[in-house]
Design a protein around this motif. Structure first.
Motif, PDB file in Angstrom:
ATOM      1  N   MET A 216      45.385 -36.035 100.704  1.00  0.00           N
ATOM      2  CA  MET A 216      45.093 -37.157 101.397  1.00  0.00           C
ATOM      3  C   MET A 216      44.362 -38.173 100.815  1.00  0.00           C
ATOM      4  O   MET A 216      44.576 -39.425 100.651  1.00  0.00           O
ATOM      5  N   GLN A 217      43.032 -37.906 100.293  1.00  0.00           N
ATOM      6  CA  GLN A 217      42.145 -38.898  99.727  1.00  0.00           C
ATOM      7  C   GLN A 217      42.713 -39.216  98.119  1.00  0.00           C
ATOM      8  O   GLN A 217      42.536 -40.404  97.789  1.00  0.00           O
ATOM      9  N   GLY A 218      43.388 -37.971  97.652  1.00  0.00           N
ATOM     10  CA  GLY A 218      43.750 -38.496  96.195  1.00  0.00           C
ATOM     11  C   GLY A 218      45.470 -38.692  96.192  1.00  0.00           C
ATOM     12  O   GLY A 218      45.704 -39.939  96.035  1.00  0.00           O
ATOM     13  N   PHE A 219      46.324 -38.045  96.356  1.00  0.00           N
ATOM     14  CA  PHE A 219      47.672 -38.114  96.215  1.00  0.00           C
ATOM     15  C   PHE A 219      48.316 -39.163  97.077  1.00  0.00           C
ATOM     16  O   PHE A 219      48.836 -40.001  96.448  1.00  0.00           O
ATOM     17  N   GLU A 220      48.150 -39.284  98.319  1.00  0.00           N
ATOM     18  CA  GLU A 220      48.890 -39.928  99.154  1.00  0.00           C
ATOM     19  C   GLU A 220      48.347 -41.259  99.169  1.00  0.00           C
ATOM     20  O   GLU A 220      48.982 -42.324  99.446  1.00  0.00           O
ATOM     21  N   MET A 221      47.065 -41.390  98.700  1.00  0.00           N
ATOM     22  CA  MET A 221      46.464 -43.088  98.711  1.00  0.00           C
ATOM     23  C   MET A 221      47.215 -43.696  97.253  1.00  0.00           C
ATOM     24  O   MET A 221      47.280 -44.766  96.884  1.00  0.00           O
ATOM     25  N   LEU A 222      47.768 -42.778  96.291  1.00  0.00           N
ATOM     26  CA  LEU A 222      48.636 -43.305  95.304  1.00  0.00           C
ATOM     27  C   LEU A 222      49.990 -43.349  95.457  1.00  0.00           C
ATOM     28  O   LEU A 222      50.526 -44.478  95.496  1.00  0.00           O
ATOM     29  N   LEU A 223      50.614 -42.390  96.373  1.00  0.00           N
ATOM     30  CA  LEU A 223      52.086 -42.490  96.642  1.00  0.00           C
ATOM     31  C   LEU A 223      52.364 -43.669  97.675  1.00  0.00           C
ATOM     32  O   LEU A 223      53.320 -44.199  97.394  1.00  0.00           O
ATOM     33  N   TYR A 224      51.472 -43.853  98.668  1.00  0.00           N
ATOM     34  CA  TYR A 224      51.707 -45.011  99.452  1.00  0.00           C
ATOM     35  C   TYR A 224      51.428 -46.294  99.025  1.00  0.00           C
ATOM     36  O   TYR A 224      51.982 -47.202  99.506  1.00  0.00           O
ATOM     37  N   GLY A 225      51.020 -46.430  97.727  1.00  0.00           N
ATOM     38  CA  GLY A 225      50.952 -47.420  97.164  1.00  0.00           C
ATOM     39  C   GLY A 225      52.039 -47.838  96.507  1.00  0.00           C
ATOM     40  O   GLY A 225      52.370 -48.945  95.537  1.00  0.00           O
ATOM     41  N   THR A 226      53.217 -47.170  96.351  1.00  0.00           N
ATOM     42  CA  THR A 226      54.486 -47.230  95.688  1.00  0.00           C
ATOM     43  C   THR A 226      55.496 -47.364  96.741  1.00  0.00           C
ATOM     44  O   THR A 226      54.953 -47.814  98.064  1.00  0.00           O
ATOM     45  N   THR A 227      56.851 -47.587  96.401  1.00  0.00           N
ATOM     46  CA  THR A 227      57.750 -47.866  97.447  1.00  0.00           C
ATOM     47  C   THR A 227      58.132 -46.552  98.056  1.00  0.00           C
ATOM     48  O   THR A 227      59.334 -46.602  98.941  1.00  0.00           O
ATOM     49  N   SER A 228      57.760 -45.507  97.580  1.00  0.00           N
ATOM     50  CA  SER A 228      58.199 -44.207  98.093  1.00  0.00           C
ATOM     51  C   SER A 228      57.389 -43.835  99.097  1.00  0.00           C
ATOM     52  O   SER A 228      56.404 -44.009  99.276  1.00  0.00           O
ATOM     53  N   ARG A 229      57.761 -42.732  99.942  1.00  0.00           N
ATOM     54  CA  ARG A 229      57.144 -42.201 100.966  1.00  0.00           C
ATOM     55  C   ARG A 229      57.521 -40.501 101.025  1.00  0.00           C
ATOM     56  O   ARG A 229      58.579 -40.149 100.394  1.00  0.00           O
ATOM     57  N   LEU A 230      56.562 -39.735 101.629  1.00  0.00           N
ATOM     58  CA  LEU A 230      56.986 -38.288 101.873  1.00  0.00           C
ATOM     59  C   LEU A 230      58.196 -38.103 102.635  1.00  0.00           C
ATOM     60  O   LEU A 230      58.669 -37.228 102.592  1.00  0.00           O
ATOM     61  N   TYR A 231      58.344 -38.881 103.906  1.00  0.00           N
ATOM     62  CA  TYR A 231      59.068 -38.447 105.011  1.00  0.00           C
ATOM     63  C   TYR A 231      59.436 -39.806 105.541  1.00  0.00           C
ATOM     64  O   TYR A 231      58.926 -40.792 105.494  1.00  0.00           O
ATOM     65  N   ASP A 232      61.106 -39.643 105.677  1.00  0.00           N
ATOM     66  CA  ASP A 232      61.817 -40.768 106.098  1.00  0.00           C
ATOM     67  C   ASP A 232      61.818 -40.739 107.662  1.00  0.00           C
ATOM     68  O   ASP A 232      62.411 -40.108 108.364  1.00  0.00           O
ATOM     69  N   GLU A 233      61.104 -41.860 108.153  1.00  0.00           N
ATOM     70  CA  GLU A 233      60.780 -41.781 109.649  1.00  0.00           C
ATOM     71  C   GLU A 233      62.279 -42.200 110.418  1.00  0.00           C
ATOM     72  O   GLU A 233      62.457 -41.908 111.522  1.00  0.00           O
ATOM     73  N   ASP A 234      63.158 -42.722 109.729  1.00  0.00           N
ATOM     74  CA  ASP A 234      64.458 -43.148 110.281  1.00  0.00           C
ATOM     75  C   ASP A 234      65.465 -42.155 110.377  1.00  0.00           C
ATOM     76  O   ASP A 234      66.267 -41.871 111.438  1.00  0.00           O
ATOM     77  N   THR A 235      65.496 -41.413 109.305  1.00  0.00           N
ATOM     78  CA  THR A 235      66.376 -40.289 109.207  1.00  0.00           C
ATOM     79  C   THR A 235      65.801 -38.915 109.562  1.00  0.00           C
ATOM     80  O   THR A 235      66.602 -38.018 109.779  1.00  0.00           O
ATOM     81  N   LYS A 236      64.521 -39.071 109.686  1.00  0.00           N
ATOM     82  CA  LYS A 236      63.862 -37.722 110.207  1.00  0.00           C
ATOM     83  C   LYS A 236      63.885 -36.573 109.027  1.00  0.00           C
ATOM     84  O   LYS A 236      64.010 -35.156 109.465  1.00  0.00           O
ATOM     85  N   LYS A 237      63.985 -37.143 107.848  1.00  0.00           N
ATOM     86  CA  LYS A 237      63.979 -35.984 106.815  1.00  0.00           C
ATOM     87  C   LYS A 237      62.932 -36.144 105.698  1.00  0.00           C
ATOM     88  O   LYS A 237      62.369 -37.393 105.652  1.00  0.00           O
ATOM     89  N   TRP A 238      62.631 -35.174 104.998  1.00  0.00           N
ATOM     90  CA  TRP A 238      61.781 -35.206 103.855  1.00  0.00           C
ATOM     91  C   TRP A 238      62.439 -35.724 102.856  1.00  0.00           C
ATOM     92  O   TRP A 238      63.325 -35.398 102.505  1.00  0.00           O
ATOM     93  N   VAL A 239      61.518 -36.537 101.986  1.00  0.00           N
ATOM     94  CA  VAL A 239      62.044 -37.191 100.816  1.00  0.00           C
ATOM     95  C   VAL A 239      61.901 -36.355  99.326  1.00  0.00           C
ATOM     96  O   VAL A 239      60.849 -36.261  99.268  1.00  0.00           O
ATOM     97  N   LEU A 240      63.171 -36.281  98.790  1.00  0.00           N
ATOM     98  CA  LEU A 240      63.045 -35.777  97.509  1.00  0.00           C
ATOM     99  C   LEU A 240      63.492 -36.557  96.481  1.00  0.00           C
ATOM    100  O   LEU A 240      63.963 -37.779  96.692  1.00  0.00           O
ATOM    101  N   GLY A 241      63.374 -36.282  95.077  1.00  0.00           N
ATOM    102  CA  GLY A 241      63.589 -37.184  93.950  1.00  0.00           C
ATOM    103  C   GLY A 241      62.842 -38.601  94.000  1.00  0.00           C
ATOM    104  O   GLY A 241      63.370 -39.439  93.483  1.00  0.00           O
ATOM    105  N   SER A 242      61.526 -38.444  94.311  1.00  0.00           N
ATOM    106  CA  SER A 242      60.914 -39.809  94.607  1.00  0.00           C
ATOM    107  C   SER A 242      60.374 -40.010  93.402  1.00  0.00           C
ATOM    108  O   SER A 242      59.710 -39.409  92.490  1.00  0.00           O
ATOM    109  N   GLN A 243      60.528 -41.285  92.944  1.00  0.00           N
ATOM    110  CA  GLN A 243      59.975 -42.048  91.819  1.00  0.00           C
ATOM    111  C   GLN A 243      58.632 -42.182  91.941  1.00  0.00           C
ATOM    112  O   GLN A 243      57.747 -42.175  90.822  1.00  0.00           O
TER     113      GLN A 243
END
Length: 457
Positions: A216-243
């Motif tokens: 949380m303090q580390g990785f997700e503070m980076l990831l959420y600063g990109t256009t990628s996400r861990l989880y797609d709230e619309d499709t209710k699926k976890w995201v793979l192959g994330s740039q």
């Protein structure tokens, strides 16, 4: 290495095994013959702090004053974070040991919902005066995918960059620093490394030893600063192959490869944060730290690490998005709240206690004593809250661009897979693309192939 599905224990099984015999004593201690006229409140007791106990005790007085026929029993669960989650789950699993109200982290709450440990609170929330005061992100964090609300949010936190002004001055960096991209952070770290300063330039929690702090303090503070996400709230699926996942790991690899941080061995020390707060920052041995709003309590008046000069020596900067793209900055927010277990003996009495604990007055006193960020607009509007700490306005303001973790039942295991990917990169056991691919395989194993999707580009 990814462990095949049939042999990979889930988070709850793993934690129960590793908690081992340590669970037995709290179970015995928490067993109670308290009658139905006693409301039992379970909470975490770790270290010497008493802020949580003091808040619940004050709330108990408010509660019993209005209901003289009832009493309150506080049930402290003495444990560090992961052990607290496990011991609390074991207590909630039995009518004999379950408390009536539990203080719970939003990080683990929805996992407990999935296990059937908690009751939905929708009927009570509808009549609660303060639901509308809770910020949207916190309301969503305590709402499960089934649409039901399972907790009354009480605290939150936000994350940002802390920088040591003496270290910055020695490196020729500005005393007021406002990075607008990841490149700005790297440039500052490189300037510190190239200066005469002996300080480590930058610290981002990374690897398995740091647990959820790394995620949380580390990785997700980076990831959420990109256009990628861990989880797609619309499709209710976890995201793979994330740039963005690869980009975040690549930044970490750069930090370690260029020796812009502490040695890997220190990152693998689960107690490194103690050294960072007590000596490294106060003594100018660390330039930049990515961490949470609560850490300033380490330097507050009366604390063991009291450091009156911190407001002059430590600057605060918002975490920028990768390339400065909208919204420009971001933060991750967490938080704790009060829940009612399935084996609660009197739900109406339990909710009445929650109402007493979450009154504006009790919530304000708890926020000030505990040095935390409130989730409530009514509390944030109080002058006492706005003035109680030098950094409270800054960190409360970050909630406007806050993201919450996808705190679904699978998240704790997904978080562990994130930590494994980080550790593989920081130790040079795998490059970012390989570590990301291993993460994708692990997540597929955790949630099932039907619950994942490739990132669309």
């Amino acid at each position: 290495m990814v462990i095949p599905g049939p042999t990979r224990p889930d988070r709850r099984t793993f934690l129960r095994i590793t908690a081992g015999a340590a669970v037995v004593l709290p179970l015995a201690a928490c067993s109670s013959d308290a009658g139905a006229d006693t409301v039992r409140i379970a909470y975490q007791q770790f270290g010497s702090g008493t802020n949580l106990k003091d808040w619940l005790s004050a709330s108990a007085k408010t509660f019993t004053a209005a209901r003289p026929g009832l009493s309150v029993e506080l049930v402290p669960i003495v444990a560090a974070e992961n052990d607290y989650f496990t011991k609390n789950e074991l207590l909630m699993s039995s009518p004999r040991t379950s408390a009536d109200v539990v203080y719970e982290d939003s990080f683990i709450m929805l996992s407990d919902v999935g296990a059937g440990y908690l009751r939905p609170l929708d009927a009570h929330i509808k009549t609660w005066d303060h639901w509308g005061d809770v910020v949207k992100a916190s309301r969503e964090a305590f709402t499960a995918e089934d649409g039901h609300v399972y907790g009354a949010p009480q605290t939150t936190d936000t994350r940002a960059l802390f920088y040591q002004r003496d270290v910055f001055e020695e490196a020729g960096l500005p005393s007021t620093w406002e990075p607008t991209s990841w490149d700005d952070i790297l440039e500052a770290a490189r300037a510190i490394k190239d200066s005469d300063s002996e300080a480590a330039p930058l610290f981002i929690f990374s690897g398995k030893a740091q647990g959820e702090k790394a995620s949380m303090q580390g990785f997700e503070m980076l990831l959420y600063g990109t256009t990628s996400r861990l989880y797609d709230e619309d499709t209710k699926k976890w995201v793979l192959g994330s740039q963005g996942f690869v980009d975040s790991l690549s930044l970490l690899r750069t930090i370690f490869e260029e020796e812009l941080t502490l040695p890997v061995s220190q990152h693998l020390d689960p107690n490194i944060s103690e050294s960072i707060y007590s000596t490294m920052i106060p003594e100018g041995k660390l330039g930049i730290l990515l961490d949470g709003s609560w850490i300033t309590r380490n330097w507050a008046e009366g604390s063991p690490g009291e450091w009156p000069e911190w407001t002059e020596k430590v600057g605060l900067a918002k975490m920028p998005t990768k390339d400065g793209q909208d919204p420009g900055t971001l933060t991750l927010a967490g938080g704790w709240g009060l829940t009612i277990p399935q084996h609660c003996r009197d739900e109406d009495a339990a909710w009445a206690f929650i109402e007493a604990a979450t009154s504006t007055e009790n919530s304000l006193a708890f926020a000030i004593a505990d040095n935390h960020i409130t989730v409530r607009k009514d509390v944030a509007a109080k002058k006492e809250y706005q003035e109680y700490a030098p950094s409270v306005e800054f960190f409360t303001g970050l909630l406007a661009t806050a993201y919450y973790r996808p705190a679904l039942p699978a998240y704790p295991e997904v978080s562990a897979a994130i930590q494994e990917a980080m550790e593989a990169v920081m130790s040079d056991a795998a490059d970012p693309k390989k570590a990301a691919a291993d993460y994708d395989a692990a997540v597929t194993d955790i949630v099932g192939a039907e619950n994942v999707q490739e990132e669309s580009r």
